[in-house]
Scaffold this active site. Structure first.
Site, PDB file in Angstrom:
ATOM      1  N   THR A  68       0.823  -1.216   0.000  1.00 45.55           N
ATOM      2  CA  THR A  68       0.000   0.000   0.000  1.00 45.55           C
ATOM      3  C   THR A  68       0.856   1.264   0.000  1.00 45.55           C
ATOM      4  O   THR A  68       1.850   1.352   0.708  1.00 45.55           O
ATOM      5  CB  THR A  68      -0.928   0.021   1.225  1.00 45.55           C
ATOM      6  OG1 THR A  68      -0.144  -0.286   2.380  1.00 45.55           O
ATOM      7  CG2 THR A  68      -2.046  -0.995   1.087  1.00 45.55           C
ATOM      8  N   ASP A 117       8.807  -5.874   7.497  1.00 47.34           N
ATOM      9  CA  ASP A 117       7.906  -4.713   7.479  1.00 47.34           C
ATOM     10  C   ASP A 117       8.656  -3.430   7.114  1.00 47.34           C
ATOM     11  O   ASP A 117       8.417  -2.373   7.679  1.00 47.34           O
ATOM     12  CB  ASP A 117       7.183  -4.559   8.836  1.00 47.34           C
ATOM     13  CG  ASP A 117       6.111  -3.471   8.796  1.00 47.34           C
ATOM     14  OD1 ASP A 117       5.611  -3.172   7.695  1.00 47.34           O
ATOM     15  OD2 ASP A 117       5.800  -2.906   9.865  1.00 47.34           O
TER      16      ASP A 117
HETATM   17 CA    CA Z   1       3.843  -1.893   7.094  1.00 46.01          CA
END
Ligand code: CA
Length: 693
Positions: free
Chosen positions: A257, A320
């Site tokens: 995203t 991440d």
């Molecule tokens: Ca993330």
């Protein structure tokens, strides 16, 4: 005589309008494409997120400079009425300040007096809080042709009348009631409003959309990661990307995203943005491969949304390492050549300088301790440390998933040639949830927050630290740094007054000398500051504005709270000679009361409850059930609340306060185990607090 007089008047007017066109004393003109391109010369106003299309956050204003800054004082403040995180950059146009607060609420103020002109509440359903990893924040608005554009937490893009705040159009940019969210500020390019979305911690597929600013009609939409290969790919770029994925990645959405940074480059007519992690976080769960175009910087042609180039910062990201941190455009002299570059201080700990004409790698150096890679090779590919990817038991990886740098705006002073940024030195404990499977209702990172084992013992002994860093992007090395008392700090502002402004977790807003980092001024806001300061002028007076309020992942984290001061969020506006004060705000540590509510549970049941809490509740209510303060600390809840525990957790009885229903995620017997764990934690804490007396 009369004729002469009126002729002279006409000449004077013409001179004034030429001045106005040049940006001096620009009055009541519109924010249009020409104004956005010329934003750098319009020193009084701050009309787009990063001040100019280059997003350098450098202001030519210098009434407040290294000599005068000592006289800087608070002029006015406004209570934003929330304890949740505030992260917006206010925009200013012709003396009107536009900003946002938690829950995507928009405000317009008279910038000189602080008088509220209007506010607009998009009425975000509060239980949409379930679908944000990092608080119900919003980073600000876009201005264009008499309108204010805001993107809302529940995925809408709304156009408001800049004079009244009345909505003009309101479009849903994400599937309604889905696990997408939006926290970023929209950007404007050639009459279109650009917006991405958030949610790579959930089962979503990232994309960027361009809407016609006038009508709200969708002009184009470009996905960041490939969808189901059983269906036609939307573009050749996505077809190529699909070859870098394996397994059934599309079932968890893929992630990627574009949740924060986006810049428009008018010279190259490109829109550039960063993409988030691939979903789930770990390649053993989602399938091996580079997972394009997740964890990448991507450039699209502004007219069509077709891909021009990409550069992947973390191929096959396993930690991440979103590449969504601020992107900044500049022209730098590198090895004797003028290079048009895009720069980023990435979550993964490397500072990147990329050729923005073609996405070619120029250089990257670590600006914080890094153990997932030993460097970046000349082709721009990281030289990985295999131990960081293996995750056999658990891995201690630097930087942490919060990033060596995150969304907090960075600034660049072309006079010093330095980039100013907040740096967090921290470690993540990465462990995978045993027997993980996709949950389409909730987070789907695969990260096991309930992990207990030797790696955790080592993790708990590790210290984190933070600093304000001045970085030379050409030499790729530090110029100076200032160690900060709390690891977490906020966005930066650079000004021609040879100053750098930055707020931090303990509530201080500080001004440093840009050339050497000497502290010249500070102000105690009482509550932590994560948002970036900005500056503007009205009628010849320079002002500094910043939102104070501490939330975000810093508070909603699974580590006990640090020194970050949670408290009522405010908009603060400063000027030389300002003498306003803030009402005193006291941080009170109340002892945990001994719960009187009874629920019989065995030790084994409490341990089961701990695991469920860690992976379902801790991301808002805090690790070990110790809340960071902006969301209720469940050890303190009253007997009547205990009595309706299941009604709240499954029935959604506190929906309107932001507590979603977890029906479909956990069962009534599991709710009972979580409840037993919370009561156990409350008893433990109450006993410990009683001993302290
Ligand atoms: Ca993330």
């Amino acid at each position: 005589m009369r004729l002469n007089f009126s002729r002279r008047w006409i000449v004077a007017c013409a001179a004034i309008s030429i001045l106005a066109m040049a940006g001096c004393g620009r009055k009541s003109s519109e924010v249009d494409d020409a104004a956005l391109r010329a934003a750098d010369g319009d020193s009084a106003n701050w009309i787009t997120y990063g001040r100019t299309y280059s997003e350098q956050r450098f202001s030519p204003l210098k009434q407040i400079d290294e000599q005068s800054v000592g006289k800087l004082g608070l002029l006015w403040s406004y209570d934003l009425g929330t304890l949740r995180g505030v992260e917006a950059t206010p925009l200013v146009k012709d003396g009107v300040l536009y900003t946002t607060s938690a829950w995507s609420i928009v405000y317009a103020f008279d910038a000189k007096s602080g008088k509220l002109l209007w506010s607009y509440d998009p009425m975000v359903p509060k239980d949409h809080a379930k679908y944000v990893c990092c608080d119900v924040v919003n980073r600000g608005v876009a201005l264009y042709k008499g309108r204010v554009y805001v993107a809302t937490l529940d995925g809408r893009l709304v156009a408001l009348d800049a004079k009244t705040g009345a909505p003009i159009w309101d479009v849903q940019t994400t599937p309604k009631d889905s696990s997408y969210a939006i926290t970023a500020a929209p950007r404007i390019a050639k009459g279109r409003v650009l917006i991405g979305n958030a949610g790579a911690e959930y089962p979503v597929r990232g994309y960027v959309s361009a809407y016609d600013a006038e009508s709200g009609n969708l002009a184009w939409r470009t996905y960041t990661v490939p969808g189901d290969p059983g269906k036609p790919f939307e573009s050749e770029a996505l077809k190529r990307a699909a070859a870098t994925w394996s397994g059934e990645w599309w079932k968890a959405g893929g992630g990627g995203t574009a949740w924060e940074s986006m810049v428009y480059d008018p010279e190259l007519d490109l829109v550039m943005f960063g993409t988030g992690n691939a979903s789930p976080w770990y390649d053993v769960l989602r399938g091996k491969g580079d997972s394009l175009y997740a964890a990448s910087i991507v450039a699209l042609h502004a007219d069509t949304g077709e891909q021009a180039w990409y550069y992947q910062t973390s191929p096959g990201d396993n930690w991440d390492y979103d590449a969504t941190q601020p992107l900044m455009l500049a022209t730098l002299s590198i090895d004797g050549a003028q290079r048009r570059v895009v720069m980023q201080a990435n979550k993964n700990g490397f500072f990147y300088v990329i050729d923005r004409e073609n996405g070619k790698f120029i250089s990257a150096r670590p600006f914080a301790p890094v153990n997932w890679a030993t460097g970046i090779d000349p082709n721009g590919r990281p030289i990985e440390n295999p131990a960081a990817r293996q995750l056999k038991d658990a891995a201690l990886v630097k930087p942490s998933a919060e990033g060596a740098h995150n969304w907090n705006p960075i600034s660049y002073n072309p006079m010093t040639g330095l980039v100013y940024l907040a740096v967090l030195e921290d470690t993540s404990l990465h462990a995978i949830i045993p027997h993980w499977k996709i949950n389409l209702h909730d987070q789907t990172t695969g990260s096991d927050r309930a992990y207990r084992g030797p790696a955790r013992d080592a993790y708990l002994k590790m210290k984190s630290s933070g600093r304000l860093l001045a970085w030379d992007p050409v030499a790729q090395k530090e110029a100076w740094h200032v160690d900060l008392p709390d690891p977490k700090s906020g966005g930066t502002l650079a000004t021609a007054g040879n100053l750098v402004f930055q707020g931090r977790a303990d509530g201080k807003l500080s001004a440093y000398r840009a050339t050497d980092g000497k502290l010249l001024w500070d102000f105690d806001a009482g509550v932590g500051i994560a948002a970036p300061p900005m500056t503007f002028s009205v009628d010849g007076t320079q002002y500094i504005a910043v939102e104070s309020g501490w939330g975000g992942p810093q508070v909603l984290s699974n580590r006990p709270p640090g020194k970050g001061h949670v408290g009522p969020a405010k908009l603060l506006v400063f000027a030389l000679g300002g003498t306003a004060t803030l009402p005193p705000y006291q941080h009170v540590d109340r002892p945990v009361p001994m719960p009187t509510f009874k629920l019989a549970a065995s030790k084994a049941e409490i341990e089961e409850g701990r695991k469920l809490f860690a992976n379902t509740c801790a991301r808002c209510h805090g690790g070990e059930a110790v809340s960071g303060g902006s969301v209720p600390d469940l050890r303190y809840v009253s007997t009547p609340t205990h009595e309706m525990f299941e009604e709240i957790v499954l029935g959604g009885a506190r929906r309107e306060f932001g507590m979603p229903s977890f029906t479909g995620d956990i069962t009534p017997p599991q709710v009972r185990l979580i409840h037993a764990y919370i009561l156990d934690r409350a008893r433990e804490s109450a006993q410990a607090d009683a001993k302290k007396k």
